[in-house]
Design an enzyme around this catalytic site. Sequence first.
Site, PDB file in Angstrom:
ATOM      1  N   ARG A 187       0.829  -1.203   0.000  1.00  0.00           N
ATOM      2  CA  ARG A 187       0.000   0.000   0.000  1.00  0.00           C
ATOM      3  C   ARG A 187       0.864   1.255   0.000  1.00  0.00           C
ATOM      4  NH1 ARG A 187      -3.134   1.018   5.273  1.00  0.00           N
ATOM      5  NH2 ARG A 187      -4.529  -0.678   4.715  1.00  0.00           N
ATOM      6  N   TYR A 188       2.000   1.164   0.689  1.00  0.00           N
ATOM      7  CA  TYR A 188       2.913   2.306   0.775  1.00  0.00           C
ATOM      8  C   TYR A 188       4.177   1.955   0.002  1.00  0.00           C
ATOM      9  CZ  TYR A 188      -0.074   3.141   4.836  1.00  0.00           C
ATOM     10  OH  TYR A 188      -1.144   3.313   5.664  1.00  0.00           O
ATOM     11  N   ARG A 209       7.267   0.233   2.005  1.00  0.00           N
ATOM     12  CA  ARG A 209       7.129  -0.940   2.856  1.00  0.00           C
ATOM     13  C   ARG A 209       6.008  -1.856   2.385  1.00  0.00           C
ATOM     14  NH1 ARG A 209       5.108   3.692   4.865  1.00  0.00           N
ATOM     15  NH2 ARG A 209       3.489   3.763   6.464  1.00  0.00           N
ATOM     16  N   CYS A 256      -3.045 -18.544  13.905  1.00  0.00           N
ATOM     17  CA  CYS A 256      -2.639 -17.756  15.067  1.00  0.00           C
ATOM     18  C   CYS A 256      -2.649 -18.668  16.293  1.00  0.00           C
ATOM     19  CB  CYS A 256      -3.631 -16.626  15.327  1.00  0.00           C
ATOM     20  SG  CYS A 256      -3.752 -15.442  13.982  1.00  0.00           S
ATOM     21  N   CYS A 294      -8.705 -13.795  17.929  1.00  0.00           N
ATOM     22  CA  CYS A 294      -9.286 -12.669  18.634  1.00  0.00           C
ATOM     23  C   CYS A 294     -10.680 -12.397  18.076  1.00  0.00           C
ATOM     24  CB  CYS A 294      -8.394 -11.452  18.441  1.00  0.00           C
ATOM     25  SG  CYS A 294      -6.678 -11.823  18.864  1.00  0.00           S
ATOM     26  N   CYS A 329     -10.771  -9.534  15.572  1.00  0.00           N
ATOM     27  CA  CYS A 329      -9.705  -9.542  14.552  1.00  0.00           C
ATOM     28  C   CYS A 329     -10.127  -8.820  13.278  1.00  0.00           C
ATOM     29  CB  CYS A 329      -9.318 -10.970  14.205  1.00  0.00           C
ATOM     30  SG  CYS A 329      -8.066 -11.043  12.916  1.00  0.00           S
ATOM     31  N   ARG A 382      -8.773  -9.265  10.482  1.00  0.00           N
ATOM     32  CA  ARG A 382      -8.705 -10.203   9.355  1.00  0.00           C
ATOM     33  C   ARG A 382      -9.491 -11.466   9.698  1.00  0.00           C
ATOM     34  NH1 ARG A 382      -2.775  -8.847   8.854  1.00  0.00           N
ATOM     35  NH2 ARG A 382      -2.782  -7.045   7.458  1.00  0.00           N
ATOM     36  N   ASP A 409     -11.228  -1.717  13.574  1.00  0.00           N
ATOM     37  CA  ASP A 409     -11.624  -1.709  12.166  1.00  0.00           C
ATOM     38  C   ASP A 409     -13.056  -2.217  12.024  1.00  0.00           C
ATOM     39  OD1 ASP A 409      -9.176  -0.812  10.937  1.00  0.00           O
ATOM     40  OD2 ASP A 409      -8.314  -2.718  11.591  1.00  0.00           O
ATOM     41  N   ASP A 462      -7.269   2.549  10.264  1.00  0.00           N
ATOM     42  CA  ASP A 462      -7.137   2.262   8.838  1.00  0.00           C
ATOM     43  C   ASP A 462      -8.397   2.739   8.135  1.00  0.00           C
ATOM     44  OD1 ASP A 462      -4.774   0.548   7.767  1.00  0.00           O
ATOM     45  OD2 ASP A 462      -5.117  -0.137   9.814  1.00  0.00           O
ATOM     46  N   LYS A 493      -3.455   4.672   6.997  1.00  0.00           N
ATOM     47  CA  LYS A 493      -3.827   4.830   8.392  1.00  0.00           C
ATOM     48  C   LYS A 493      -3.971   6.327   8.663  1.00  0.00           C
ATOM     49  CE  LYS A 493      -1.675   0.729  10.287  1.00  0.00           C
ATOM     50  NZ  LYS A 493      -1.440   0.128   8.948  1.00  0.00           N
TER      51      LYS A 493
HETATM   52  C1  PLP Z   1      -0.442  -0.692   8.789  1.00  0.00           C
HETATM   53  C2  PLP Z   1       0.147  -1.069   7.509  1.00  0.00           C
HETATM   54  C3  PLP Z   1       1.523  -0.933   7.277  1.00  0.00           C
HETATM   55  C4  PLP Z   1       2.464  -0.445   8.336  1.00  0.00           C
HETATM   56  O1  PLP Z   1       2.238   0.872   8.578  1.00  0.00           O
HETATM   57  P1  PLP Z   1       3.132   1.669   9.635  1.00  0.00           P
HETATM   58  O2  PLP Z   1       2.371   2.918   9.803  1.00  0.00           O
HETATM   59  O3  PLP Z   1       4.470   1.824   9.005  1.00  0.00           O
HETATM   60  O4  PLP Z   1       3.214   0.827  10.877  1.00  0.00           O
HETATM   61  C5  PLP Z   1       2.015  -1.254   6.046  1.00  0.00           C
HETATM   62  N1  PLP Z   1       1.216  -1.713   5.073  1.00  0.00           N
HETATM   63  C6  PLP Z   1      -0.107  -1.857   5.266  1.00  0.00           C
HETATM   64  C7  PLP Z   1      -0.936  -2.364   4.147  1.00  0.00           C
HETATM   65  C8  PLP Z   1      -0.690  -1.553   6.486  1.00  0.00           C
HETATM   66  O5  PLP Z   1      -1.995  -1.722   6.669  1.00  0.00           O
HETATM   67  S1  SF4 Z   2      -5.851  -9.982  15.707  1.00  0.00           S
HETATM   68 FE1  SF4 Z   2      -6.301 -11.583  14.162  1.00  0.00          FE
HETATM   69  S2  SF4 Z   2      -4.322 -11.956  13.164  1.00  0.00           S
HETATM   70 FE2  SF4 Z   2      -3.884 -10.936  15.113  1.00  0.00          FE
HETATM   71  S3  SF4 Z   2      -3.560 -12.622  16.599  1.00  0.00           S
HETATM   72 FE3  SF4 Z   2      -5.719 -12.011  16.723  1.00  0.00          FE
HETATM   73  S4  SF4 Z   2      -6.743 -13.449  15.342  1.00  0.00           S
HETATM   74 FE4  SF4 Z   2      -4.580 -13.503  14.797  1.00  0.00          FE
END
Ligand code: PLP
Ligand code: SF4
Length: 344
Positions: free
Chosen positions: A73-74, A77, A86, A90, A93, A95, A255, A292, A299
């Site tokens: 996305r960025y 990174r 996991c 959670c 979560c 995801r 989220d 996000d 973010k």
């Molecule tokens: C949160 C996130 C990151 C990391 O973001 P930082 O602000 O550097 O911690 C990188 N890629 C994606 C897709 C993210 O959601």
């Molecule tokens: S938030 Fe989601 S990905 Fe992270 S430890 Fe919990 S279940 Fe696993």
Amino acid sequence: MPKTRHVLRTVEDLAEAGLVGPQLAEALRPVAAMYAVALTPALAEAERETTADERGDPIGDERHSPVPGIVHRYDDRVLLKLTHVCPVYCRFCFRREMVGPGEDQVLSPAALDAALAYIAAHSRIWEVILTGGDPFMLSPRRLAEITERLTAMAHVKVLRWHTRMPVADPKRITDSLVRAIKADKATYVAVHVNHPRELSDAARTACARLIDAGFPLLSQSVLLKGVNDDVATLEALMRALVETRIQPYYLHHLDLASGTSHFRVPIAEGQRLMRELRARSSGLCQPHYVLDIPGGYAKALLNLGDVEQTSNSHRLRDAKGQWHPYPNPEKPDDVTQHGVPSRA
Ligand SMILES: *Cc1c(COP(=O)(O)O)cnc(C)c1O
Ligand code: SF4
């Protein structure tokens, strides 16, 4: 699934409500024999309730996934999602639609090759964030292999592992795991912790093992209604993290994952908590409060700003919420001897 109308008090109740299958029911019986069980209809339903705004991919990972396992996305990174499993799952979560046991638990060797080839081919990628699921579910042997392959990429300068393992299953932070992620690169570990009680002695020992091996530790927490949405709990959490030598990094606003509305705190309340936390505790105890943006844009920083433009200068807010004028140094004529703008 049948709708739940009465308080569920036995494993049979849970099974009848369709909340646990036969296998899980078997595993729960000895637990229920030792401890009280009670799940109100409201709680049982809450998890299945999806509001109109909630979604399966709340932070828009899919839009930015050029190859399986990568989210880019960025520019500088990427996320490298190594596994879907996991140590614990959670309820909030982000995801939750993706994680869990099942097929494709771990990136296949071919998919991993393709993901690493993508990183190798993009020289702007400065940092690789290893996540999942929980990447520390992989064996030390596999972790070492991935670490080595990333270390070989000259443009990648920073590795960051995102994990819940030090609190969820601290005994898995073994010496061989620590050796496996040891790299000739700056390597950070971000630990997911939501409540001071999660930082047990064993968890602190696991974190110390990572820190003593040379990895700076960061924290990520999720702001959760009824769990940590009061300033005393947040303060205790942040102090416990700092005392464990973990730098608070992010407090995530929840989220819009499906079925999580009962955990969501209003943004204004989160901002108030952050302001109170700042008034009460050291700068070391301050995470960034972030969210996000749905759709995968970025973010957003939610912290209330402490600086505002005035007609000819700025004003600054202190920890108690009071504003103070600030002279504009670029316009010395506007400033009186006492450093207060003359035309405020
Ligand atoms: C949160 C996130 C990151 C990391 O973001 P930082 O602000 O550097 O911690 C990188 N890629 C994606 C897709 C993210 O959601
Ligand atoms: S938030 Fe989601 S990905 Fe992270 S430890 Fe919990 S279940 Fe696993």
